[in-house]
Design a protein around this motif. Structure first.
Motif, PDB file in Angstrom:
ATOM      1  N   UNK A   1       0.788  -1.030  -0.110  1.00  0.00           N
ATOM      2  CA  UNK A   1      -0.108  -0.079   0.083  1.00  0.00           C
ATOM      3  C   UNK A   1       0.835   1.168  -0.137  1.00  0.00           C
ATOM      4  N   UNK A   2       0.438   2.216  -0.730  1.00  0.00           N
ATOM      5  CA  UNK A   2       1.131   3.413  -0.855  1.00  0.00           C
ATOM      6  C   UNK A   2       0.166   4.724  -1.118  1.00  0.00           C
ATOM      7  N   UNK A   3       0.866   5.744  -1.517  1.00  0.00           N
ATOM      8  CA  UNK A   3       0.083   6.923  -1.676  1.00  0.00           C
ATOM      9  C   UNK A   3      -0.827   6.818  -2.896  1.00  0.00           C
ATOM     10  N   UNK A   4      -0.578   5.710  -3.845  1.00  0.00           N
ATOM     11  CA  UNK A   4      -1.253   5.595  -5.244  1.00  0.00           C
ATOM     12  C   UNK A   4      -2.559   4.406  -4.871  1.00  0.00           C
ATOM     13  N   UNK A   5      -2.356   3.772  -3.729  1.00  0.00           N
ATOM     14  CA  UNK A   5      -3.532   2.769  -3.559  1.00  0.00           C
ATOM     15  C   UNK A   5      -2.888   1.370  -3.227  1.00  0.00           C
ATOM     16  N   UNK A   6      -3.455   0.332  -3.479  1.00  0.00           N
ATOM     17  CA  UNK A   6      -3.263  -0.923  -3.021  1.00  0.00           C
ATOM     18  C   UNK A   6      -2.543  -1.779  -4.165  1.00  0.00           C
ATOM     19  N   UNK A   7      -1.804  -2.579  -3.683  1.00  0.00           N
ATOM     20  CA  UNK A   7      -1.284  -3.444  -4.920  1.00  0.00           C
ATOM     21  C   UNK A   7      -0.732  -4.924  -4.380  1.00  0.00           C
ATOM     22  N   UNK A   8      -0.295  -5.720  -5.657  1.00  0.00           N
ATOM     23  CA  UNK A   8       0.129  -7.069  -5.331  1.00  0.00           C
ATOM     24  C   UNK A   8       1.343  -6.957  -5.846  1.00  0.00           C
ATOM     25  N   UNK A   9       2.367  -7.414  -5.070  1.00  0.00           N
ATOM     26  CA  UNK A   9       4.008  -7.528  -5.346  1.00  0.00           C
ATOM     27  C   UNK A   9       4.262  -9.132  -5.465  1.00  0.00           C
ATOM     28  N   UNK A  10       4.865  -9.278  -6.607  1.00  0.00           N
ATOM     29  CA  UNK A  10       5.259 -10.564  -6.984  1.00  0.00           C
ATOM     30  C   UNK A  10       6.924 -10.783  -7.106  1.00  0.00           C
ATOM     31  N   UNK A  11       7.572 -11.488  -6.426  1.00  0.00           N
ATOM     32  CA  UNK A  11       9.092 -11.443  -6.475  1.00  0.00           C
ATOM     33  C   UNK A  11       9.411 -12.956  -6.900  1.00  0.00           C
ATOM     34  N   UNK A  12      10.206 -13.081  -7.897  1.00  0.00           N
ATOM     35  CA  UNK A  12      10.744 -14.414  -8.329  1.00  0.00           C
ATOM     36  C   UNK A  12      12.135 -14.348  -8.749  1.00  0.00           C
TER      37      UNK A  12
END
Length: 142
Positions: free
Chosen positions: A131-142
């Motif tokens: 979550x940041x000032x732009x909204x919510x999101x999904x972060x995927x690292x691989x």
């Protein structure tokens, strides 16, 4: 990047690719393709720099105090000698781990060059909600 990747070897503190010696700068440039190897290499080089500084500083302090003690009537083992001796002793553990870190970085880099087939259990897949000032999101690292 892996098309230009080459295996690095280390002998007596010098780095070689295909039998030809390369500089520390060139080694660092090759290791940039592997984050973990690059980080370990930087830690090893930092330890080398800090340990070298402590050792040089300590030797200079002890030698400087010895010279002052010889040419003047001041008491010889002054605070400069004790500070210098402490600096020399402190440099020993700092310098002792530098080669291990650098060799470990080269091993990590060289192991990353070897082609692998299929899924490996040791690969990292990480999923986070951010979550940041732009909204919510999904972060995927691989």
């Amino acid at each position: 990047m892996s098309a230009f990747a080459q295996k690095i070897t280390m002998e007596r503190g010098k780095f070689y690719v295909k039998g030809e010696q390369i500089s520390t700068y060139e080694t660092k440039q090759l290791l940039k393709s592997n984050y973990e190897a690059s980080t370990l290499f930087k830690k090893g080089k930092t330890k080398e720099g800090v340990g070298g500084f402590l050792l040089g500083f300590g030797i200079a302090m002890v030698a400087g105090d010895a010279v002052v003690g010889l040419v003047s009537d001041t008491e010889y083992p002054s605070a400069m000698t004790y500070i210098g001796s402490t600096s020399i002793i402190a440099s020993i553990p700092v310098l002792s781990g530098r080669t291990k870190k650098i060799k470990q970085a080269i091993d990590v880099y060289n192991n990353g060059l070897e082609p692998t087939l299929g899924y490996q259990n040791n690969s990292r897949l990480e999923m986070n909600v951010v979550a940041n000032s732009n909204g919510y999101g999904l972060q995927i690292r691989f």
